[in-house]
Design an enzyme around this catalytic site. Structure first.
Site, PDB file in Angstrom:
ATOM      1  N   LYS A 107       0.868  -1.183   0.000  1.00 15.31           N
ATOM      2  CA  LYS A 107       0.000   0.000   0.000  1.00 15.31           C
ATOM      3  C   LYS A 107       0.895   1.221   0.000  1.00 15.31           C
ATOM      4  CE  LYS A 107      -4.461   0.749   0.040  1.00 15.31           C
ATOM      5  NZ  LYS A 107      -5.487  -0.124  -0.555  1.00 15.31           N
TER       6      LYS A 107
HETATM    7  P1  NAD Z   1     -12.954   7.663  -3.297  1.00 12.93           P
HETATM    8  O1  NAD Z   1     -11.939   8.702  -2.960  1.00 12.93           O
HETATM    9  O2  NAD Z   1     -13.312   7.428  -4.718  1.00 12.93           O
HETATM   10  O3  NAD Z   1     -14.325   7.967  -2.511  1.00 12.93           O
HETATM   11  C1  NAD Z   1     -14.356   8.119  -1.124  1.00 12.93           C
HETATM   12  C2  NAD Z   1     -15.755   8.572  -0.714  1.00 12.93           C
HETATM   13  O4  NAD Z   1     -15.817   8.606   0.713  1.00 12.93           O
HETATM   14  C3  NAD Z   1     -16.135   9.969  -1.194  1.00 12.93           C
HETATM   15  O5  NAD Z   1     -17.509  10.015  -1.496  1.00 12.93           O
HETATM   16  C4  NAD Z   1     -15.836  10.835   0.026  1.00 12.93           C
HETATM   17  O6  NAD Z   1     -16.598  12.052   0.031  1.00 12.93           O
HETATM   18  C5  NAD Z   1     -16.269   9.904   1.132  1.00 12.93           C
HETATM   19  N1  NAD Z   1     -15.673  10.208   2.428  1.00 12.93           N
HETATM   20  C6  NAD Z   1     -14.420  10.625   2.702  1.00 12.93           C
HETATM   21  N2  NAD Z   1     -14.268  10.830   4.023  1.00 12.93           N
HETATM   22  C7  NAD Z   1     -15.451  10.492   4.586  1.00 12.93           C
HETATM   23  C8  NAD Z   1     -15.932  10.471   5.925  1.00 12.93           C
HETATM   24  N3  NAD Z   1     -15.138  10.826   6.939  1.00 12.93           N
HETATM   25  N4  NAD Z   1     -17.198  10.061   6.131  1.00 12.93           N
HETATM   26  C9  NAD Z   1     -17.997   9.686   5.108  1.00 12.93           C
HETATM   27  N5  NAD Z   1     -17.599   9.686   3.830  1.00 12.93           N
HETATM   28  C10 NAD Z   1     -16.349  10.090   3.574  1.00 12.93           C
HETATM   29  O7  NAD Z   1     -12.433   6.324  -2.606  1.00 12.93           O
HETATM   30  P2  NAD Z   1     -12.768   4.818  -3.016  1.00 12.93           P
HETATM   31  O8  NAD Z   1     -11.759   4.372  -4.014  1.00 12.93           O
HETATM   32  O9  NAD Z   1     -14.215   4.693  -3.298  1.00 12.93           O
HETATM   33  O10 NAD Z   1     -12.403   4.042  -1.668  1.00 12.93           O
HETATM   34  C11 NAD Z   1     -13.320   3.954  -0.583  1.00 12.93           C
HETATM   35  C12 NAD Z   1     -12.886   2.844   0.357  1.00 12.93           C
HETATM   36  O11 NAD Z   1     -12.857   1.609  -0.371  1.00 12.93           O
HETATM   37  C13 NAD Z   1     -11.504   3.002   0.978  1.00 12.93           C
HETATM   38  O12 NAD Z   1     -11.535   2.439   2.264  1.00 12.93           O
HETATM   39  C14 NAD Z   1     -10.627   2.155   0.081  1.00 12.93           C
HETATM   40  O13 NAD Z   1      -9.451   1.700   0.724  1.00 12.93           O
HETATM   41  C15 NAD Z   1     -11.576   1.007  -0.228  1.00 12.93           C
HETATM   42  N6  NAD Z   1     -11.243   0.255  -1.449  1.00 12.93           N
HETATM   43  C16 NAD Z   1     -11.164   0.896  -2.657  1.00 12.93           C
HETATM   44  C17 NAD Z   1     -10.864   0.146  -3.798  1.00 12.93           C
HETATM   45  C18 NAD Z   1     -10.822   0.771  -5.173  1.00 12.93           C
HETATM   46  O14 NAD Z   1     -10.662   0.009  -6.159  1.00 12.93           O
HETATM   47  N7  NAD Z   1     -10.996   2.074  -5.329  1.00 12.93           N
HETATM   48  C19 NAD Z   1     -10.630  -1.238  -3.691  1.00 12.93           C
HETATM   49  C20 NAD Z   1     -10.746  -1.852  -2.440  1.00 12.93           C
HETATM   50  C21 NAD Z   1     -11.053  -1.091  -1.330  1.00 12.93           C
END
Ligand code: NAD
Length: 418
Positions: free
Chosen positions: A108
């Site tokens: 990561k």
């Molecule tokens: P992103 O940046 O695209 O979206 C994040 C979202 O969360 C946004 O809508 C943001 O406004 C919201 N957010 C941020 N802080 C917040 C808070 N304190 N309370 C509520 N909402 C909040 O991110 P993503 O890629 O969708 O990732 C989201 C989660 O999924 C993370 O934990 C990430 O590690 C996990 N994840 C992502 C992927 C991927 O392929 N993108 C894969 C596996 C896991």
């Protein structure tokens, strides 16, 4: 060693890890080795800002282990990024790749920055400098970054370009989650969210609950949250609440997800949607619904709110959204939790397909990507639920035991170097 990583995120990951090792009866030396990352790098990234001043940002890349292949894991841009959080996420990636039976170790990366405060030009300069700093340890056969919170396909395009310019030739397989035109995979953008939706379908069936009409609440409306909402609404679920960092919205009759997606693309926040009630992120977590999907930040289900949850099941779209003490409370209350390493594995699975396509320079159709993704995720759910019943453990422990065991067995077979 432990002090280097000490943080709420890493401590929580270690609690789960120790519990799974105990259930597995893993030997002490293996437990000790896999508790900490194999390699960590902390870098300083000085950037010239648009106004002319220079600011220095701290970046990290943590490789948890390289036993099963090159490392794989996202890059996060968020103010809370620190060594402990990145190490915990790298460890989770190892178990996720083990569980998905992918030829990768876990990694990561991240930069401690609020990407919303930077202009596009500043973000590009930061990404290029961060990539240049971690260059010695990344590469298609070493460690392959991908997007995570605060980063996106454009970030990956800049990383790929920086790496390729230094090497002297185009190297698509150095990152995944890049735009399709420069070697990204069709379906990678949707993969994590669609994968979460496939797992919701499997989990509802497993717990003998109906999918059509199931009421779903989703925290986070970014990459994972939006595609989860889209797929679940296509499958016939009723998405009753969604939120982003500014707050959430609720409509007991269900939100029109496609309309909402269009509006959020234009206006940037879900509360701009008027045909609903405004709620806070805390209220969303405790809504009365069938499935709660945290899909934003970590540690939002804690011992403070676990007794107030009114959902029938939690499916973890985000990484590390449930603390270990909250997990115990939910278990006592009979609320099943489908763990992150199973529920959100769709992203790394299609990243694997993208890496393979990049190495072979042979590109797949979207139908092939989604059908392979669904097959693999269904296989993972079946394997974990079988293990859950056979060993009489939670879904989280079953998933962790499988993932950790894959890595541990591979380590034993490879033996000790030198
Ligand atoms: P992103 O940046 O695209 O979206 C994040 C979202 O969360 C946004 O809508 C943001 O406004 C919201 N957010 C941020 N802080 C917040 C808070 N304190 N309370 C509520 N909402 C909040 O991110 P993503 O890629 O969708 O990732 C989201 C989660 O999924 C993370 O934990 C990430 O590690 C996990 N994840 C992502 C992927 C991927 O392929 N993108 C894969 C596996 C896991």
């Amino acid at each position: 060693m432990f002090d280097l990583f000490k943080s709420p995120a890493f401590d929580n990951a270690v609690v789960y890890y120790d519990r799974a090792c105990e259930l597995l009866g893993l030997e002490d030396w293996l437990r000790e080795r896999l508790r900490f990352p194999q390699r960590t790098l902390v870098v300083s990234c000085p950037i010239r800002m648009d106004e002319g001043e220079i600011r220095v940002f701290t970046g990290y890349r943590v490789q948890h282990n390289l036993t099963l292949g090159p490392c794989k894991g996202g890059v996060r841009y968020h103010p809370d990024v620190d060594m402990g959080e990145v190490a915990s996420l790298a460890m989770g990636m190892s178990w996720k790749c083990g569980l998905a039976e992918l030829p990768f170790g876990g990694a990561k990366g991240g930069v401690s920055v609020d990407p919303m405060e930077l202009s596009l030009g500043e973000l590009e300069r930061l990404t290029r400098r961060y990539t240049a700093e971690i260059l010695p340890i990344i590469g298609p056969n070493k460690d392959i970054p991908a997007p995570d919170m605060g980063t996106n396909p454009q970030t990956m395009a800049w990383m790929m370009d920086t790496y390729s310019m230094t090497e002297g030739y185009t190297t698509p397989a150095v990152v995944t989650g890049k735009p399709v035109i420069i070697g990204g995979s069709l379906g990678r953008e949707e993969a994590t969210g669609f994968g979460v939706a496939y797992i919701v379908e499997d989990a509802l069936r497993h717990f003998k609950k109906s999918l059509p009409g199931a009421k779903v609440a989703i925290q986070g409306f970014g990459n994972v949250g939006t595609y989860t909402a889209q797929k679940l609404s296509e499958m016939g679920c009723s998405v009753v609440a969604v939120s982003d960092m500014y707050g959430g919205i609720y409509n007991s009759s269900g939100l029109p997800v496609h309309e909402l997606l269009d509006l959020v693309r234009q206006k940037g926040r879900v509360q701009e949607f008027k045909q609903s009630d405004k709620i806070t992120n805390d209220e969303l977590i405790t809504l009365d619904c069938d499935v709660l999907i945290p899909a934003a930040v970590g540690r939002v289900i804690t011992k403070e709110n676990a007794n107030k949850l009114r959902c029938k099941m939690v499916v973890e779209g985000a990484n590390g959204p449930t603390t270990a003490d909250a997990d115990d409370i939910l278990a006592e209350r009979g609320i099943p939790v489908v763990p992150d390493i199973l529920a959100n594995a769709g992203g790394v699975i299609v990243s694997y397909y993208e890496w393979v396509q990049g190495l072979q320079e042979y590109y797949w159709s979207k139908d092939m990507v989604f059908s392979e993704l669904q097959k693999r995720m269904r296989g993972m759910f079946n394997k974990v639920s079988y293990f859950e019943l056979e060993k009489a453990v939670s879904l989280r422990m079953a998933a962790l035991m499988f993932g950790i065991n894959q890595v541990a067995q591979a380590k034993k077979l490879r033996g000790l170097y030198p």
